[in-house]
Structures are given as C-alpha cells and as structure tokens.
Write a protein that holds these residues in place. Structure first.
Motif: not given
Length: 334
Positions: A150-170
C-alpha cells in the motif's frame, strides 16, 4: 493482512534493521538491498546494509557507500548483527550463501528474520518468507513489497533506480524466460516514478575498460571451445591469463552470455580461476536445457534453470575434463 503488509509492519516496529545479501554481489543483490534501504528510510526508519564482500566497480554509480562489508568492517558488521531486532536476507535461500563469518552471525541472531528471494529450494531459517521462484529477480519482489503493502506512492527515482538495476541485470536485459507480464507492469511503475532507464543502460553498458575488452577478446579468440555435438560452448581462464589482462572483479561476468549468443549454442560455461578455486558461470537457452542441476550435482552450485553458478577445487584443466565427461548425461547429442 498480506505478507508484504506484515513485513512493513515489522519494519515500522523495529529499531535496528540489518539488510544482508549473498557473497560476490551482483546487480540484483546490490539493487534489492539499496532499494529496500531507501524504502525503509522513506518509511521513517533506518537500516544498515551488510554484505560479505565488495561489489564490482561497475556498480559504483548506483551508490555503494551505505553498504558495510564483512571483509573490510568486521567489527561494525558484527555489532550490527548483535544489536539487530530485524534482519533481511535478500537474494539467497540458504545461510551458507553469505560466507562463514556472516553465516555464524545470522544463525546466532535470535531476532526476527525476513527472507525475500527467488531461488529454488529455500532453507527454513526465516520468520517471514517471500520465496517466489517465478519472479525475475529479488529486486522485482522488493518492488512488489512497496506496491502491495500500500506504499506505491512512495516510489520515486531514488528508490526505483536500484530496483530497476536489479531487474535489468538478473533478466539479462529482459531476455530470460523469468520475465513475465507482471515484470513489465512493475517496470512501468518504476518508470512512472521517475527512473531514467536509458541512463541506467548507458552506465552499465558503456563503461568497459581497455583491459576488460582485451580479456574478453582473448577469451573469445583463443580460449573458446565448442562441443558441436552438444551445442555447448566452454571458456576456461587460468589465474595467469586473468592477471595478464589486469583482471578486475566483474570483468568476466558477460563471457558466458557472449558465448551463448553464438548461433546454434544451447549451453555456455565460463570457468575462471580466482582466489584459489575455479568459479563457474552456467548459461543456457530453453526449458529443455537446464544448467542448475549440472551445477548442483557436480560443482557445489545451483541457481536458476538457465542461469547458475558453481565452483571447483581442482585446476582449470581438471575441471574442464570433468565438464566434458558429464555433459552427455545432461544434454542430448545431435
């Protein structure tokens, strides 16, 4: 209350949180650790990321400073474990994946533990466990944590960038079968939150050193061996060969995928002699060519069906002989 809401409730009630991941960090372990750290901080809590050893230099751009290393800061890491009232285990499914020193600290800790992972056959050591083997990556599961709590509104570039990195590389830049419609749905949420995906691709792909390219060129031109009957490519590299090309951590990471890209190849194995052992990367294509069982049966390894790791205490030459001997037991001759 779903499992993700339970985890957030534990975060909000904890005072001393430790985030751990496996030895030999990769994009997913680093990305999921930093993404979770930044989410926890946005929830108004603090945490300490403790990894067994250092990440490759090519991941420095994502911000590795908050990560404490057992190899470099053992006293601080030990104190963090002893003080912890909540420990996260990210991107590993067994305690021995974090090295003997940190394993002892984790197993001695009596606090609540949360495992978030996507590998097969999880060990039962966590209080709460998210084990989704169909997920593309642990970073995808951390994204699910943010969204489904229930915290989707907290997503921002700061949180999302490393998460995108993880999905991209794996996912091998979204090429592996584990990429599902849900993966892209969550990626869309990260892009909507401000993640600059093109910059992440650039910083990952356009950072080669001359020595790394020379090593890769040497590996492909001089060391590549193809077992035509089985459509298997092998690349063995000795410690002397790595030293000749000024090997740095991460320089051989793409070699197995590069060999697998050869037309007609179904399986690729890269062997590199480092730190007194032969470290191995297995890659394959298709459901009919799993490599994790081969890695587990003969090389103290495991992983996903199409991407696994292993090791050997024998020499490169002896390990190569062993691989050739067992390949007919796992892949059909054509």
């Amino acid at each position: 209350m779903n499992i993700y809401e339970q985890i957030v409730a534990e975060i909000c009630s904890a005072k001393h949180i430790v985030i751990t991941s496996h030895k030999s960090p990769d994009g997913d372990s680093v990305g999921s650790s930093l993404g979770l750290l930044r989410f926890i901080e946005k929830l108004g809590r603090s945490a300490m990321v403790c990894h067994p050893d250092a990440a490759p230099d090519f991941l420095e751009w994502v911000g590795l400073a908050p990560i404490w290393l057992m190899t470099d800061q053992p006293e601080e890491v030990t104190a963090a474990f002893e003080k912890a009232d909540l420990i996260f285990s990210l991107d590993y499914n067994a305690t021995d994946r974090i090295g003997s020193d940190m394993q002892a600290l984790l197993e001695a800790a009596t606090c609540k533990k949360v495992m978030i992972d996507h590998h097969l056959h999880p060990q039962d050591f966590a209080t709460l466990m998210v084990s989704e083997t169909s997920s593309s990556s642990t970073a995808q599961l951390i994204t699910e944590l943010v969204v489904q709590s229930g915290n989707e509104a907290m997503l921002d570039e700061h949180i999302g960038t490393p998460l995108y990195l993880g999905i991209l590389t794996d996912t091998g830049s979204f090429r592996f079968p584990a990429v599902q419609p849900r993966t892209h749905e969550l990626l869309a949420k990260l892009l909507a939150a401000g993640v600059q995906h093109h910059l992440i691709h650039e910083v990952l792909n356009d950072n080669n050193t001359a020595s790394r390219l020379r090593l890769q060129g040497y590996a492909m031109s001089e060391k590549l061996e193809i077992l035509e009957d089985y459509h298997v490519a092998l690349i063995p590299l000795t410690k002397e060969e790595l030293a000749k090309y000024n090997y740095q951590k991460g320089d051989t990471d793409s070699l197995a995928n590069l060999a697998l890209s050869i037309k007609g190849m179904k399986v690729a194995v890269m062997l590199a002699e480092r730190d007194g052992i032969v470290k191995m990367s297995f890659r394959s294509k298709g459901d009919e060519n799993p490599v994790n069982t081969l890695a587990a049966d003969h090389f103290s390894g495991g992983g996903h069906a199409n991407a696994a790791g292993g090791m050997s205490n024998s020499s490169v030459e002896e390990t190569l002989v062993k691989i050739k001997k067992v390949i007919p037991d796992y892949f059909e001759k054509e």
